[in-house]
Design an enzyme around this catalytic site. Structure first.
Site, PDB file in Angstrom:
ATOM      1  N   LYS A   1      76.209  22.354 -11.984  1.00  0.00           N
ATOM      2  CA  LYS A   1      76.111  21.366 -10.916  1.00  0.00           C
ATOM      3  C   LYS A   1      76.936  21.578  -9.768  1.00  0.00           C
ATOM      4  CE  LYS A   1      74.620  16.892 -13.107  1.00  0.00           C
ATOM      5  NZ  LYS A   1      74.789  15.585 -13.243  1.00  0.00           N
TER       6      LYS A   1
ATOM      7  N   LYS B   1      64.846  21.948 -16.974  1.00  0.00           N
ATOM      8  CA  LYS B   1      64.494  20.697 -17.301  1.00  0.00           C
ATOM      9  C   LYS B   1      63.844  19.912 -16.453  1.00  0.00           C
ATOM     10  CE  LYS B   1      67.082  16.491 -18.950  1.00  0.00           C
ATOM     11  NZ  LYS B   1      68.439  15.926 -19.482  1.00  0.00           N
TER      12      LYS B   1
ATOM     13  N   LYS C   1      65.008  14.449 -12.043  1.00  0.00           N
ATOM     14  CA  LYS C   1      64.887  13.374 -11.233  1.00  0.00           C
ATOM     15  C   LYS C   1      65.269  13.868  -9.773  1.00  0.00           C
ATOM     16  CE  LYS C   1      67.932  10.029 -13.472  1.00  0.00           C
ATOM     17  NZ  LYS C   1      68.446  11.205 -14.299  1.00  0.00           N
TER      18      LYS C   1
END
Ligand code: TRP
Length: 326
Positions: free
Chosen positions: A114, A194, A197
């Site tokens: 991240k 993955k 969203k």
């Protein structure tokens, strides 16, 4: 007083809830409601570990809350609340932070990936401590999580053990609860990742609020296999991911689905997959719109949910404060 074991889970409102969140998480939560004391949280404090637009964030929090209910979580059976409404999360996070080693946080793989995409704030770095708080505050036994969260659960267990050894047995030792089929739904355009969203490419995911046309377009453009195979032998192939989605929504056996569709080809399979997805999404969307029509009712439910959550978390937090010498 319930004798059932406590199960805690949450999703971060950093985007719209996707089909991946539904299959990998919310669907299991709904099934667990009768057998566990379930606590389900909209983790908005986790959402701000990366930059958020305040207006959008608030909208998404309420969308998530309405979607949790629309997917079938019910306040009669479960505790459904918004993380930032319960200040005990911040309080326990500080105490746990003071037990966490810099080195062990530095090993968290999610932070490493991240922080390549977002500002490397201290909040992003200590994200797993806030997650440990969520779990430990409610004396949770089981945590339904995707494979990508297992490392966070391990650090939670380490912190619980460290705290209990130092201050006396206060926290329950939680365990991961991994669903068997469809634990992880992958990106429709890049099956190595993955379904996310917050991905910049909306074609890569299906949200629970997508229209039938959007679902059809996204599935028709989803990556399959260049040689037309159904069973590629690779775990991370596009077609494999679509079959996973199909099986987890219908409950059908993988080899049965492959045998059924292989002679008919991708087009027939994809059409059928769209029907299966819409059969789940359309009723969820109808209930969602029903909840969204009455915001004061949603607020009332969230207030009651939070009171229920705080009743539980206060018991743990009081013990923690006493134990550490506050
Ligand atoms: N980190 C989790 C995720 O990204 C969300 C989360 C926050 C969570 N707190 C939690 C999940 C507690 C389970 C239990 O999916």
């Amino acid at each position: 007083m319930s004798l059932q074991s406590t199960l805690f889970s949450g999703c971060s409102p950093s985007g719209t809830l996707t089909l991946g969140n539904y299959i990998g998480a919310v669907k299991q939560w709904v099934q667990c409601q009768d057998d566990y004391d379930g606590i389900y949280c909209v983790v908005d404090m986790h959402a701000i570990t990366v930059k958020q637009d305040p207006y959008l964030l608030r909208q998404r929090v309420w969308d998530f809350y309405a979607l949790y209910l629309a997917c079938g979580l019910t306040p009669d059976k479960s505790t459904i609340f918004i993380q930032s409404h319960n200040p005990h999360h911040s309080e326990l996070t500080w105490v746990l932070s003071c037990l966490t080693m810099f080195g062990e946080m530095s090993r968290m793989t999610q932070f490493k990936s991240k922080s390549r995409k977002h500002e490397s704030t201290v909040g992003l770095f200590t994200y797993p401590i806030l997650m440990a708080t969520d779990i430990l505050l409610y004396q949770t036994s089981l945590v339904p999580v995707g494979k990508d969260q297992v490392q966070h659960l391990e650090i939670t267990r380490d912190l619980a053990e460290r705290f209990n050894n130092r201050y006396g047995s206060i926290f329950t030792m939680p365990e991961a609860y991994l669903p068997t089929e469809g634990a992880k739904v992958m990106d429709l355009q890049d099956p190595g990742k993955k379904m996310d969203k917050s991905s910049p490419n909306p074609k890569s995911y299906i949200t629970l609020l997508d229209t039938p046309d959007e679902v059809r377009a996204k599935i028709s453009k989803a990556i399959t296999d260049s040689q037309g195979r159904f069973d590629t032998g690779e775990e991370l192939s596009g077609i494999n991911n679509l079959v996973t989605i199909y099986c987890s929504l219908t409950g059908e056996d993988r080899s049965f689905v492959i045998n059924q569709f292989e002679p008919q080809g991708y087009k027939v399979f994809k059409d059928s997959l769209v029907d299966v997805i819409l059969a789940h999404l359309v009723p969820i969307q109808e209930r969602y719109h029903h909840y969204k029509e009455d915001h004061s009712y949603l607020e009332q439910l969230a207030k009651e949910g939070c009171e229920k959550a705080m009743g539980k978390s206060k018991v743990t937090l009081d013990k923690v404060k006493e134990a550490v010498g506050f």
